[in-house]
Design a protein around this motif. Structure first.
Motif, short mmCIF file in Angstrom:
data_model
loop_
_atom_site.label_atom_id
_atom_site.label_comp_id
_atom_site.label_asym_id
_atom_site.label_seq_id
_atom_site.Cartn_x
_atom_site.Cartn_y
_atom_site.Cartn_z
N LEU A 58 0.84 -1.20 0.00
CA LEU A 58 0.00 0.00 0.00
C LEU A 58 0.88 1.25 0.00
CD1 LEU A 58 -2.40 -1.07 2.90
CD2 LEU A 58 -2.57 -1.71 0.50
N ILE A 59 0.45 2.26 -0.75
CA ILE A 59 1.09 3.58 -0.64
C ILE A 59 0.60 4.20 0.66
CG2 ILE A 59 1.34 5.86 -1.66
CD1 ILE A 59 0.74 4.56 -4.39
N ASP A 60 1.53 4.71 1.45
CA ASP A 60 1.22 5.17 2.80
C ASP A 60 1.05 6.69 2.83
OD1 ASP A 60 0.95 5.59 5.49
OD2 ASP A 60 2.96 4.91 6.04
N PHE A 61 -0.20 7.14 2.93
CA PHE A 61 -0.49 8.56 3.11
C PHE A 61 -0.95 8.82 4.55
CE2 PHE A 61 -1.41 10.62 -1.33
CZ PHE A 61 -0.15 10.25 -1.75
N GLY A 62 -0.51 7.97 5.49
CA GLY A 62 -0.94 8.13 6.87
C GLY A 62 0.20 8.24 7.87
N SER A 63 1.32 7.57 7.59
CA SER A 63 2.50 7.60 8.48
C SER A 63 2.16 7.23 9.92
CB SER A 63 3.18 8.98 8.46
OG SER A 63 3.65 9.30 7.19
N GLY A 64 1.20 6.29 10.09
CA GLY A 64 0.83 5.93 11.46
C GLY A 64 0.32 7.13 12.24
N ILE A 65 -0.42 8.02 11.57
CA ILE A 65 -0.90 9.32 12.07
C ILE A 65 0.29 10.22 12.40
CG2 ILE A 65 -2.60 10.56 13.45
CD1 ILE A 65 -3.99 8.00 14.10
N ALA A 397 -12.48 7.50 1.15
CA ALA A 397 -11.39 6.82 1.86
C ALA A 397 -11.42 5.33 1.57
CB ALA A 397 -11.49 7.09 3.35
N LYS A 398 -12.61 4.73 1.62
CA LYS A 398 -12.75 3.29 1.37
C LYS A 398 -12.33 2.93 -0.05
CE LYS A 398 -15.88 -0.62 1.99
NZ LYS A 398 -17.25 -1.09 2.29
N ALA A 399 -12.71 3.76 -1.01
CA ALA A 399 -12.34 3.52 -2.40
C ALA A 399 -10.82 3.57 -2.57
CB ALA A 399 -13.02 4.54 -3.31
N CYS A 400 -10.19 4.52 -1.92
CA CYS A 400 -8.72 4.61 -1.96
C CYS A 400 -8.08 3.36 -1.35
CB CYS A 400 -8.25 5.85 -1.23
SG CYS A 400 -8.64 7.41 -2.08
N GLN A 402 -9.26 0.37 -1.21
CA GLN A 402 -9.43 -0.77 -2.12
C GLN A 402 -8.37 -0.79 -3.21
OE1 GLN A 402 -11.75 -3.25 -1.60
NE2 GLN A 402 -12.23 -2.13 0.26
N GLU A 403 -7.89 0.40 -3.57
CA GLU A 403 -6.90 0.51 -4.65
C GLU A 403 -5.46 0.49 -4.12
OE1 GLU A 403 -7.50 0.46 -7.92
OE2 GLU A 403 -9.59 0.07 -7.34
N GLY A 404 -5.31 0.31 -2.80
CA GLY A 404 -3.97 0.21 -2.24
C GLY A 404 -3.36 1.53 -1.82
N LEU A 405 -4.20 2.49 -1.44
CA LEU A 405 -3.73 3.78 -0.91
C LEU A 405 -4.30 3.96 0.48
CD1 LEU A 405 -2.36 6.60 -1.22
CD2 LEU A 405 -4.56 7.42 -2.11
N LEU A 406 -3.43 4.09 1.47
CA LEU A 406 -3.87 4.27 2.85
C LEU A 406 -4.05 5.76 3.10
CD1 LEU A 406 -2.25 2.52 5.94
CD2 LEU A 406 -3.36 4.73 6.07
N VAL A 407 -5.31 6.16 3.33
CA VAL A 407 -5.61 7.55 3.69
C VAL A 407 -6.45 7.55 4.97
CG1 VAL A 407 -5.51 8.42 1.32
CG2 VAL A 407 -7.70 7.64 2.25
N GLY A 433 -0.37 8.03 -5.77
CA GLY A 433 -1.40 8.17 -4.73
C GLY A 433 -2.42 9.23 -5.10
N LEU A 434 -1.96 10.35 -5.64
CA LEU A 434 -2.86 11.42 -6.08
C LEU A 434 -3.72 10.96 -7.25
CD1 LEU A 434 -0.31 14.30 -5.62
CD2 LEU A 434 -2.52 14.19 -4.46
N ASP A 435 -3.13 10.14 -8.14
CA ASP A 435 -3.92 9.56 -9.25
C ASP A 435 -5.09 8.74 -8.70
OD1 ASP A 435 -2.17 10.64 -11.10
OD2 ASP A 435 -1.03 8.78 -11.38
N ILE A 436 -4.80 7.94 -7.67
CA ILE A 436 -5.84 7.08 -7.08
C ILE A 436 -6.95 7.94 -6.46
CG2 ILE A 436 -6.32 5.44 -5.20
CD1 ILE A 436 -3.48 4.26 -5.78
N ILE A 437 -6.57 9.02 -5.78
CA ILE A 437 -7.58 9.91 -5.20
C ILE A 437 -8.47 10.47 -6.31
CG2 ILE A 437 -7.92 12.12 -4.00
CD1 ILE A 437 -5.21 11.46 -2.52
N GLU A 438 -7.84 10.91 -7.39
CA GLU A 438 -8.63 11.50 -8.49
C GLU A 438 -9.54 10.46 -9.15
OE1 GLU A 438 -8.49 14.78 -11.92
OE2 GLU A 438 -6.55 14.09 -11.14
N GLN A 439 -9.00 9.27 -9.40
CA GLN A 439 -9.81 8.20 -9.99
C GLN A 439 -10.98 7.83 -9.09
OE1 GLN A 439 -6.78 5.23 -10.54
NE2 GLN A 439 -5.70 6.49 -12.05
N SER A 440 -10.72 7.78 -7.78
CA SER A 440 -11.79 7.44 -6.83
C SER A 440 -12.84 8.53 -6.78
CB SER A 440 -11.19 7.20 -5.44
OG SER A 440 -10.24 6.15 -5.48
N LEU A 441 -12.41 9.79 -6.86
CA LEU A 441 -13.38 10.90 -6.91
C LEU A 441 -14.25 10.80 -8.15
CD1 LEU A 441 -11.29 14.06 -5.88
CD2 LEU A 441 -13.54 13.46 -4.96
#
Length: 444
Positions: A58-65, A397-400, A402-407, A433-441
């Motif tokens: 997964l691409i990590d956009f959370g860094s464990g908060i 968030a759920k859609a991201c 599913q695509e392997g992006l942790l938000v 990761g930004l591509d996944i956000i846009e695709q999910s939107l």
């Protein structure tokens, strides 16, 4: 050190079969009150990638908060913590002290804002640091009242629940809470009734008026504020708000406390977020990014204030654990070596450019905000009314996921997606990761 390929890979449904099996074991033995953003069990992590037990990366956009700022297995953190583990794991600093604790306090004195004499005390968690900041401020001033803000988050202990603004999930059913806590308005530019341009002066005037009339400045021990709000929705207070409050505190003998637990240690493109408007707090609380993933927290501040508490009035069995201190020295070494404030500023440039373009295309994005690698989008049902689109935020968030992006989501209304990538993430992963956000939107 964990070497993990820096690429996204989705090989099963998310969560996969091994995660589902572990989730069943978890459900049987872990208290239901302990939540998880994703029911995906981690096996290893490093750089900007987290690999689960099923082999998904997964691409990590959370860094464990906002904790693994230097990555989940930074070489200097692993090296220093491993060496300390081999020497000893614990003596309790209050029984027989050790150099690592002192060295962390020296780094904090050098790195935190202001050139005055500073001292620190080390603890285990952000909430513990905030509680001790209150203890120190009360001891120093001889006063009891503590002032906090709308949308604030300061922790989950009894006192810090009182300081925290959001009821669900943090406070509901857990009262009664600690007394002598007073809440005043926050300068939230996107939602300020008379517009963002009026927000700073009007919010600070309202806050100071409420403190003066309802509490009495002479009764206030501390004003505690996040220079960039975390759980409240990555709100950057309008310009002028923090300086006005810091000035009011100084004029009235109030201890001004910057809660930099989420925003500190290079996260916002500076070592500490309060530097943006030249704020020099009396006390600053840190945790999260301080130690590369090991539990450590600190209160750092003016020496005369820090020395107010009587001997043995501060401490805790595990506070400033030697392994965590060694990890912190490794994390700070990495931050300096890689110039992570500059990396955070570059992440902001990339993310804000892309997210602002998405805002032009998708009306559901009401606001793009944040600093450094602490960026958020606030989702609304209607841009005119700004009604929070809470369900859409959860679905996005759920859609991201599913695509392997942790938000992660956040915000008082649960309608904010927050992005906290490790500062060592590669730009290719950031872009993907930004591509996944846009695709999910687009799909939503």
């Amino acid at each position: 050190m964990t070497e993990i390929p820096q690429e996204r890979r989705v090989v099963t449904a998310i969560p996969g079969p091994k995660s589902l099996e572990l989730q069943a074991r978890r459900t049987a033995t872990v208290a239901a009150g302990v939540g998880s953003t994703m029911p995906v069990f981690a096996e290893r992590a490093g750089g900007g990638v987290l690999e689960d037990v099923d082999g998904n990366r997964l691409i990590d956009f959370g860094s464990g908060i906002a904790v693994t700022t230097v990555g989940s297995s930074a070489e200097a953190v692993v090296r220093r913590a491993s060496a300390q583990l081999a020497d000893f794991t614990h003596t309790c600093f209050m029984v027989t002290p050790y150099e690592e604790y002192v060295a962390v306090c020296e780094e904090l004195a050098a790195l935190t804002p202001g050139d005055h004499a500073k001292k620190s005390a080390l603890f285990n968690s952000g909430a513990e640091a905030v509680e001790n900041a209150v203890k120190i401020a009360r001891s120093h001033t001889g006063r009891q009242a503590v002032v906090v803000f709308d949308h604030a988050y300061h922790g989950r202990t009894n006192l810090t629940m009182a300081l925290t603004a959001k009821n669900m999930p943090y406070k509901n059913g857990f009262g009664p809470f600690a007394p002598e806590v007073y809440r005043v308005p926050m300068a939230y530019p996107y939602r300020w009734p008379t517009g963002a341009e009026n927000c700073g002066p009007e919010a600070s005037a309202q806050a100071i008026d409420q403190i003066s009339k309802q509490v009495g400045a002479q009764n206030v021990a501390a004003i505690i504020v996040e220079p960039v709000l975390g759980e409240g929705g990555f709100i950057e207070p309008a310009k002028g708000f923090l300086p006005a409050l810091a000035r009011f505190a100084r004029e009235n003998g109030i201890v001004f406390v910057a809660d930099e637990i989420q925003s500190g240690f290079c996260r916002t493109g500076q070592w500490f977020a309060c530097e943006d408007e030249g704020i020099v707090p009396d006390l600053i609380t840190t945790a999260k990014g301080i130690a590369g993933g090991l539990p450590l927290a600190a209160v750092t501040g003016r020496a005369e204030i820090m020395d107010s508490a009587h001997p043995s009035g501060l401490g805790g069995t595990y506070g400033g654990n030697p392994v965590a201190c060694a990890a912190a020295l490794g994390a700070i070494e990495t931050m300096k070596e890689l110039d992570l404030p500059a990396k955070a500023r570059r992440i902001e440039e990339v993310m804000k450019d892309r997210l602002s373009a998405m805002r032009e295309k998708y009306d559901v994005i009401g606001d793009v905000r944040g600093r450094g690698a602490m960026i958020a989008i606030e989702l609304v049902k209607d841009r005119a009314t700004k009604e929070p689109a809470t369900e859409t935020a959860a679905a996005l968030a759920k859609a991201c996921h599913q695509e392997g992006l942790l938000v992660l989501t956040c915000g008082t209304y649960g309608n904010v997606l927050r992005f906290l990538p490790p500062l060592v993430i590669g730009e290719d992963l950031l872009g993907e990761g930004l591509d996944i956000i846009e695709q999910s939107l687009a799909a939503l």
